[in-house]
Write an enzyme that holds these catalytic residues in place. Sequence first.
Site, PDB file in Angstrom:
ATOM      1  N   GLU A   9       0.816  -1.218   0.000  1.00  0.00           N
ATOM      2  CA  GLU A   9       0.000   0.000   0.000  1.00  0.00           C
ATOM      3  C   GLU A   9       0.847   1.264   0.000  1.00  0.00           C
ATOM      4  O   GLU A   9       0.367   2.346   0.324  1.00  0.00           O
ATOM      5  CB  GLU A   9      -0.964   0.027   1.199  1.00  0.00           C
ATOM      6  CG  GLU A   9      -1.676  -1.279   1.488  1.00  0.00           C
ATOM      7  CD  GLU A   9      -2.562  -1.786   0.349  1.00  0.00           C
ATOM      8  OE1 GLU A   9      -2.713  -1.064  -0.648  1.00  0.00           O
ATOM      9  OE2 GLU A   9      -3.109  -2.893   0.453  1.00  0.00           O
ATOM     10  N   ASP A  17      -1.098  -0.721 -10.540  1.00  0.00           N
ATOM     11  CA  ASP A  17      -1.302  -2.143 -10.307  1.00  0.00           C
ATOM     12  C   ASP A  17      -1.175  -2.880 -11.634  1.00  0.00           C
ATOM     13  O   ASP A  17      -1.761  -2.471 -12.645  1.00  0.00           O
ATOM     14  CB  ASP A  17      -2.695  -2.405  -9.733  1.00  0.00           C
ATOM     15  CG  ASP A  17      -2.818  -2.002  -8.274  1.00  0.00           C
ATOM     16  OD1 ASP A  17      -1.802  -2.066  -7.556  1.00  0.00           O
ATOM     17  OD2 ASP A  17      -3.931  -1.640  -7.846  1.00  0.00           O
TER      18      ASP A  17
END
Length: 535
Positions: free
Chosen positions: A213, A352
């Site tokens: 994260e 991502d």
Amino acid sequence: MTRTVTSTAPGLNHPRQPEVPGLFTLVLHTHLPWLAHHGRWPVGEEWLYQSWSAAYIPLVRVLRTLAAENRRHLVTLGVTPVVAAQLDDPYCLQGMHHWLANWQLRALEATHIRKAAQAGPTSTPEALRELGAREYTEAERELGEFETLWRHGGSPVFRELLDGDVIELLGGPLAHPFQPLLNPRLREFALREGLADAWQRFAHTPAGIWAPECAYAPGMERDYAAAGIGHFMVDGPSLHGDTALGRPVSGSNVVAFGRDLQVSYRVWSPKSGYPGHPAYRDFHTYDHTTGLKPARVTGRHVPSQSKAPYDPERADAAVDTHVADFVETVRQRLISESARIGRPAHVVAAFDTELFGHWWYEGPVWLERVLRALPAAGIRVGTLSEAVTGDYVGAAVELPPSSWGSGKDWQVWAGEQVADLVQLNGEVVDAALATVDKALTQATGSLTLAPRDFVADQILRETLLTVSSDWPFMISKDSAADYARYRAHLHAHATREIAGALAAGRRGHAQRLADGWNRADGLFGALDARRLPSA
């Protein structure tokens, strides 16, 4: 002064544009939670197989194609240990093979539909036959690639790209915990075991990591330095938006690289980006008979039943437009940032991996074309490690507590919505560490002299799965929140059940429990509780 450079790649004999100052780095973060043996649809193994088919296989195809053109140092690729474990797992490999074969059968079924089961322009027999023919060809290609290239797992595939200097590998801690909230002992253990896992799979120890994260707490750079980590990713606001150079953190030699939001958000942002273009395939619209995705986006407010059929030629033209737009965006950003800081700048775009193919069907094609178009436009493409050795590093900086989540702080993982999970995680971790400490020192009086203890290993394995950052993220974002809560509490229960039996002196029962849970959660086979840092 600018100079013109000529491509050395096969088939690209035209001169490039004048060289732009600086360096561009594309960083991809490949991560999914542990999904094997934990549900199938709508959340579970299907998520893994969809991402593998739509993103991972096409990405490798793109990188191998570009490597065959003698292109190197293309992407800095983060592969989390939990994804690497699934791509190597025999059960997952078998499941993926079955999934690809089923995809091909569903595509074949679409070509034989004579009567629409639902209304709408995408569900006519003619539209489904055309869709099915395209999907059948695509599934057939992927089955062939999977059987020849992936049949022994993902590790040999990525190792070939690493050995050939096509990519740089970023590692990460086991099971992707939100590190700032984690007990320091377990945090150190997860990080060191994660790096060791990468070495065992790829014969390469990552020089950098994608912190789960992008989460940071002051002092974590010391943990990274002690583990041999030289650089890591943060989000742009962690560097107050000044991402033109990497920055050593708090007097250490560990460099933080920030995601350039101006460039990254051009592709994907919370509100906009290329994948929402009307010509691209719509991710959310399914044909319910075959499970295929037959529609294009068409428009933001067009209901699914009214969306137009997907048109590959229309989408292909949009890809070219967005390649040109991105290249020009990077070019102008490098020129302006280099002028601002008075030296060649560094631009990092980070995403991502699953965006490219899984969420954005045309993403892999866009990647292939953009990685050709950037050098042709005079833009040097390189990895984060090259940025370090190439002196794209500025003055030291103090980083604030931060992440790449909403608000760029810790609220997604520590906010009111998930306060119960924060408490659960703390209780489970404390109990697990106390039980493991006692179990390993009981026989010999020394953790380092203790024999390997499979029960202690499984306690730590379930503990790490409990504290995965995925569960609070899914709850805070209301994305399969029930599944996320179920998974967090399931692994917490497993930890407590095994630890409780062991603490009560019921070693045989604890062993049977550990064996049972390991059949579902047998990832990270080399995890060794004896390497847990002392209290």
